[in-house]
Design a protein around this motif. Sequence first.
Motif, PDB file in Angstrom:
ATOM      1  N   TRP A  48       0.827  -1.204   0.000  1.00 60.66           N
ATOM      2  CA  TRP A  48       0.000   0.000   0.000  1.00 60.66           C
ATOM      3  C   TRP A  48       0.864   1.257   0.000  1.00 60.66           C
ATOM      4  O   TRP A  48       0.470   2.282  -0.597  1.00 60.66           O
ATOM      5  CB  TRP A  48      -0.960  -0.010   1.185  1.00 60.66           C
ATOM      6  CG  TRP A  48      -0.346   0.257   2.533  1.00 60.66           C
ATOM      7  CD1 TRP A  48       0.078  -0.662   3.427  1.00 60.66           C
ATOM      8  CD2 TRP A  48      -0.127   1.545   3.139  1.00 60.66           C
ATOM      9  NE1 TRP A  48       0.573  -0.051   4.554  1.00 60.66           N
ATOM     10  CE2 TRP A  48       0.444   1.303   4.405  1.00 60.66           C
ATOM     11  CE3 TRP A  48      -0.360   2.854   2.728  1.00 60.66           C
ATOM     12  CZ2 TRP A  48       0.801   2.336   5.269  1.00 60.66           C
ATOM     13  CZ3 TRP A  48      -0.009   3.885   3.582  1.00 60.66           C
ATOM     14  CH2 TRP A  48       0.559   3.636   4.845  1.00 60.66           C
ATOM     15  N   ARG A  49       2.043   1.192   0.600  1.00 62.16           N
ATOM     16  CA  ARG A  49       2.939   2.348   0.558  1.00 62.16           C
ATOM     17  C   ARG A  49       3.510   2.543  -0.851  1.00 62.16           C
ATOM     18  O   ARG A  49       3.614   3.669  -1.343  1.00 62.16           O
ATOM     19  CB  ARG A  49       4.083   2.164   1.560  1.00 62.16           C
ATOM     20  CG  ARG A  49       3.654   2.214   3.016  1.00 62.16           C
ATOM     21  CD  ARG A  49       4.877   2.183   3.933  1.00 62.16           C
ATOM     22  NE  ARG A  49       4.495   2.139   5.327  1.00 62.16           N
ATOM     23  CZ  ARG A  49       4.149   3.199   6.052  1.00 62.16           C
ATOM     24  NH1 ARG A  49       4.171   4.398   5.484  1.00 62.16           N
ATOM     25  NH2 ARG A  49       3.805   3.069   7.314  1.00 62.16           N
ATOM     26  N   ALA A  50       3.877   1.449  -1.488  1.00 64.72           N
ATOM     27  CA  ALA A  50       4.396   1.541  -2.848  1.00 64.72           C
ATOM     28  C   ALA A  50       3.337   2.098  -3.797  1.00 64.72           C
ATOM     29  O   ALA A  50       3.632   2.940  -4.660  1.00 64.72           O
ATOM     30  CB  ALA A  50       4.854   0.167  -3.326  1.00 64.72           C
ATOM     31  N   ALA A  51       2.101   1.655  -3.643  1.00 69.04           N
ATOM     32  CA  ALA A  51       1.014   2.137  -4.497  1.00 69.04           C
ATOM     33  C   ALA A  51       0.767   3.618  -4.280  1.00 69.04           C
ATOM     34  O   ALA A  51       0.614   4.394  -5.244  1.00 69.04           O
ATOM     35  CB  ALA A  51      -0.259   1.332  -4.213  1.00 69.04           C
ATOM     36  N   LEU A  52       0.722   4.043  -3.023  1.00 68.49           N
ATOM     37  CA  LEU A  52       0.474   5.450  -2.727  1.00 68.49           C
ATOM     38  C   LEU A  52       1.624   6.321  -3.218  1.00 68.49           C
ATOM     39  O   LEU A  52       1.405   7.422  -3.750  1.00 68.49           O
ATOM     40  CB  LEU A  52       0.270   5.622  -1.222  1.00 68.49           C
ATOM     41  CG  LEU A  52      -0.237   6.993  -0.748  1.00 68.49           C
ATOM     42  CD1 LEU A  52      -1.507   7.387  -1.492  1.00 68.49           C
ATOM     43  CD2 LEU A  52      -0.482   6.974   0.763  1.00 68.49           C
ATOM     44  N   ALA A  53       2.862   5.837  -3.065  1.00 70.37           N
ATOM     45  CA  ALA A  53       4.013   6.597  -3.551  1.00 70.37           C
ATOM     46  C   ALA A  53       3.959   6.764  -5.064  1.00 70.37           C
ATOM     47  O   ALA A  53       4.233   7.846  -5.598  1.00 70.37           O
ATOM     48  CB  ALA A  53       5.308   5.899  -3.135  1.00 70.37           C
ATOM     49  N   ALA A  54       3.608   5.694  -5.783  1.00 70.72           N
ATOM     50  CA  ALA A  54       3.502   5.783  -7.247  1.00 70.72           C
ATOM     51  C   ALA A  54       2.432   6.783  -7.655  1.00 70.72           C
ATOM     52  O   ALA A  54       2.616   7.575  -8.588  1.00 70.72           O
ATOM     53  CB  ALA A  54       3.199   4.404  -7.828  1.00 70.72           C
ATOM     54  N   ALA A  55       1.297   6.755  -6.946  1.00 65.70           N
ATOM     55  CA  ALA A  55       0.226   7.707  -7.254  1.00 65.70           C
ATOM     56  C   ALA A  55       0.677   9.141  -7.005  1.00 65.70           C
ATOM     57  O   ALA A  55       0.365  10.050  -7.791  1.00 65.70           O
ATOM     58  CB  ALA A  55      -1.009   7.384  -6.409  1.00 65.70           C
ATOM     59  N   LEU A  56       1.440   9.356  -5.929  1.00 67.23           N
ATOM     60  CA  LEU A  56       1.887  10.708  -5.580  1.00 67.23           C
ATOM     61  C   LEU A  56       2.996  11.205  -6.499  1.00 67.23           C
ATOM     62  O   LEU A  56       3.226  12.418  -6.582  1.00 67.23           O
ATOM     63  CB  LEU A  56       2.379  10.717  -4.128  1.00 67.23           C
ATOM     64  CG  LEU A  56       1.293  10.566  -3.063  1.00 67.23           C
ATOM     65  CD1 LEU A  56       1.918  10.352  -1.697  1.00 67.23           C
ATOM     66  CD2 LEU A  56       0.385  11.797  -3.052  1.00 67.23           C
ATOM     67  N   VAL A  57       3.685  10.300  -7.181  1.00 68.41           N
ATOM     68  CA  VAL A  57       4.717  10.717  -8.128  1.00 68.41           C
ATOM     69  C   VAL A  57       4.118  10.988  -9.500  1.00 68.41           C
ATOM     70  O   VAL A  57       4.280  12.078 -10.072  1.00 68.41           O
ATOM     71  CB  VAL A  57       5.832   9.646  -8.232  1.00 68.41           C
ATOM     72  CG1 VAL A  57       6.760   9.957  -9.405  1.00 68.41           C
ATOM     73  CG2 VAL A  57       6.626   9.586  -6.941  1.00 68.41           C
ATOM     74  N   PHE A  58       3.404  10.005 -10.042  1.00 68.81           N
ATOM     75  CA  PHE A  58       2.974  10.101 -11.436  1.00 68.81           C
ATOM     76  C   PHE A  58       1.712  10.942 -11.614  1.00 68.81           C
ATOM     77  O   PHE A  58       1.553  11.588 -12.650  1.00 68.81           O
ATOM     78  CB  PHE A  58       2.781   8.699 -12.010  1.00 68.81           C
ATOM     79  CG  PHE A  58       4.060   7.931 -12.117  1.00 68.81           C
ATOM     80  CD1 PHE A  58       4.954   8.193 -13.142  1.00 68.81           C
ATOM     81  CD2 PHE A  58       4.393   6.957 -11.184  1.00 68.81           C
ATOM     82  CE1 PHE A  58       6.142   7.494 -13.249  1.00 68.81           C
ATOM     83  CE2 PHE A  58       5.582   6.254 -11.281  1.00 68.81           C
ATOM     84  CZ  PHE A  58       6.459   6.528 -12.310  1.00 68.81           C
ATOM     85  N   GLY A  59       0.811  10.933 -10.639  1.00 62.62           N
ATOM     86  CA  GLY A  59      -0.382  11.762 -10.752  1.00 62.62           C
ATOM     87  C   GLY A  59      -0.057  13.240 -10.823  1.00 62.62           C
ATOM     88  O   GLY A  59      -0.456  13.932 -11.785  1.00 62.62           O
ATOM     89  N   PRO A  60       0.670  13.803  -9.851  1.00 57.89           N
ATOM     90  CA  PRO A  60       1.038  15.222  -9.928  1.00 57.89           C
ATOM     91  C   PRO A  60       1.871  15.563 -11.158  1.00 57.89           C
ATOM     92  O   PRO A  60       1.720  16.658 -11.719  1.00 57.89           O
ATOM     93  CB  PRO A  60       1.833  15.436  -8.632  1.00 57.89           C
ATOM     94  CG  PRO A  60       1.281  14.429  -7.684  1.00 57.89           C
ATOM     95  CD  PRO A  60       0.993  13.228  -8.539  1.00 57.89           C
ATOM     96  N   LEU A  61       2.768  14.667 -11.578  1.00 50.35           N
ATOM     97  CA  LEU A  61       3.547  14.944 -12.790  1.00 50.35           C
ATOM     98  C   LEU A  61       2.648  15.057 -14.016  1.00 50.35           C
ATOM     99  O   LEU A  61       2.820  15.957 -14.845  1.00 50.35           O
ATOM    100  CB  LEU A  61       4.587  13.847 -13.004  1.00 50.35           C
ATOM    101  CG  LEU A  61       5.876  13.941 -12.185  1.00 50.35           C
ATOM    102  CD1 LEU A  61       6.754  12.718 -12.434  1.00 50.35           C
ATOM    103  CD2 LEU A  61       6.648  15.208 -12.528  1.00 50.35           C
ATOM    104  N   ALA A  62       1.692  14.136 -14.149  1.00 50.26           N
ATOM    105  CA  ALA A  62       0.763  14.200 -15.279  1.00 50.26           C
ATOM    106  C   ALA A  62      -0.050  15.489 -15.232  1.00 50.26           C
ATOM    107  O   ALA A  62      -0.291  16.135 -16.275  1.00 50.26           O
ATOM    108  CB  ALA A  62      -0.160  12.988 -15.266  1.00 50.26           C
ATOM    109  N   PHE A  63      -0.467  15.890 -14.051  1.00 49.54           N
ATOM    110  CA  PHE A  63      -1.235  17.127 -13.892  1.00 49.54           C
ATOM    111  C   PHE A  63      -0.372  18.333 -14.247  1.00 49.54           C
ATOM    112  O   PHE A  63      -0.843  19.291 -14.887  1.00 49.54           O
ATOM    113  CB  PHE A  63      -1.743  17.235 -12.461  1.00 49.54           C
ATOM    114  CG  PHE A  63      -2.771  18.309 -12.254  1.00 49.54           C
ATOM    115  CD1 PHE A  63      -3.923  18.352 -13.018  1.00 49.54           C
ATOM    116  CD2 PHE A  63      -2.587  19.290 -11.287  1.00 49.54           C
ATOM    117  CE1 PHE A  63      -4.887  19.345 -12.834  1.00 49.54           C
ATOM    118  CE2 PHE A  63      -3.528  20.287 -11.092  1.00 49.54           C
ATOM    119  CZ  PHE A  63      -4.684  20.307 -11.868  1.00 49.54           C
TER     120      PHE A  63
END
Length: 570
Positions: A48-63
């Motif tokens: 769950w930490r790996a998933a949340l970290a990936a979301a916090l990296v790639f989501g803001p970058l895409a935005f």
Amino acid sequence: MSEGETDQAPGTQADWPLRPWMLAALLALAGLAVHFVTDPAGADLVPWRAALAAALVFGPLAFAFTLDRARWKEPLVFAGVVALVMAGIAWRASSAGDRHADQAFWVAAGLVAITLALPLFQAGFHRLRWRTAYDRTHFHVWTDAISGAGALVFTGVSWLLLVLLAALFSAIDIDLVENLIDEGWFGWSFSGAAFGAALGVLRNQLKIIGTLQSVVMLVFSIIAVPLAVALAIFLLAVLASGIAVLWNATESPTPLLLSVAVVGFVLVNAVVRNADHEVSGNRALRWAALVLALAIFPLALLAAISTGTRIAEYGLSPERLWGIVAVAVAVAYGVAYFVAPIRGRMAGWMERVRSANMHLAVATCVLAFILALPLFDFGAISARNQLARLESGKVAVDEFDFDALRWDFGDAGRNALTRLTKSSHQGIAERALAAANAQLRSFETPDVRRSRSAIRVNLLPDTAANREIVFLYLETAPWLCSNRCVAVQLFEWPDGLKQFAIIDSGSASFTPVNLPRELVNAQHAQRVDRPKRYEFGSKVEIRQVEGRQIYVDGEPFGEMIALPEGAEGQ
């Protein structure tokens, strides 16, 4: 055309003074969140930490790449989808453990999918579908690459400046900056802020970047000329000498061929550009682009033959299945680029290349996304193929790689290995059981032991007792002395235990072993690599220099060895 459709068109994105500040704050907060998610007091990176970290990296970058002053809702949805996709892949990869053997490829497939989806979204493909203008997509591919690379360079320069400032202030006993650098939360936040600020500034200058894009493509198009000549000579040489010359020159031609094909693809598009009116009138450049377009298919075909030959010889593995996917994509592009000049007898071939680019980009994006999902188990597919090869007699028992089932195919391979341990064929069962129980993999030979005649070792001193224990050890340690080696006795204890240094000429390794104690569990010997290689006939000696020191050809080898208490030097 609606306002939303024109916002991201080439050259129409207006300057937004707040963009650098907003992106700096967004990515700084994202970096801070990643730090606390991944390292709260050294916590393990559970799924769950790996998933949340990936979301916090790639989501803001895409935005950050898609956000505009008059257009934020659709970019927010796109960023949410990207975050969800990468979080799911990260969850799956981090929770797989050793049950699968190709987690890195799942992540790579996800990255390919979102990288291709980004310019398609910016060009409005989600609304326009196949009516999307090629020049928009091509424009965003280049501007994303340039602005992203520029932001990375700025981040690196910012860190360099920060380190210099830390050293400057430390010189006068002010350690505030140095202490900040040592804090994990600061590093993530500072990197995010620097990258966001640079990206915001560059995204405000898309018109200038568009001009820079033209300059970059002009330089690339010039490079296309010598590459086209070189590829023409290469293909003619392969045609004249036969494909075997390529296999004899390198053991891994597929990555090389695919890399050259990718370079050819980039240079062709540097000449083709967005439309016919943008193409240079220089005949040399046009002919170079044509040669490169025609050369991509033979390169991809050679890569396919190379991959097929290796699979026919060794069977399937997860890595080879992913290689098949890469080769298939390359062949698809190669066929499209090869057919484009033939259709219509050269007329309008560049426009057909542009059309192929759009269709193949969408298809590759979808394919990468599908392969990142838990729909296919390449380990299970590979294990079934390997079992079929063994059971059909296509591969001999003593040549079958049982270790690959143990280490390379995940649970599917280990289950297949367990099945083989119950085989009625005694040789298969014994080798399968040995591989299943192995705690350390041997890459040099599938056998547990090797014959004494295959070991080429010089001993110092060469006594019958030393020869017996060294050969017994090397028989059960096939990763040592793979070619030729020297075994030097260093010490002997009163109880008969001896320490030897195994100097391997093949890998330039220095391995201290205690014999006969380590004969009990030889596979746990540790190797220490040394940068220099020595020939089998080199002169090996020990000199007394306040301890023990190995010399090879008169030069000290390794570190000085202190004489252990109670031991006698040889």
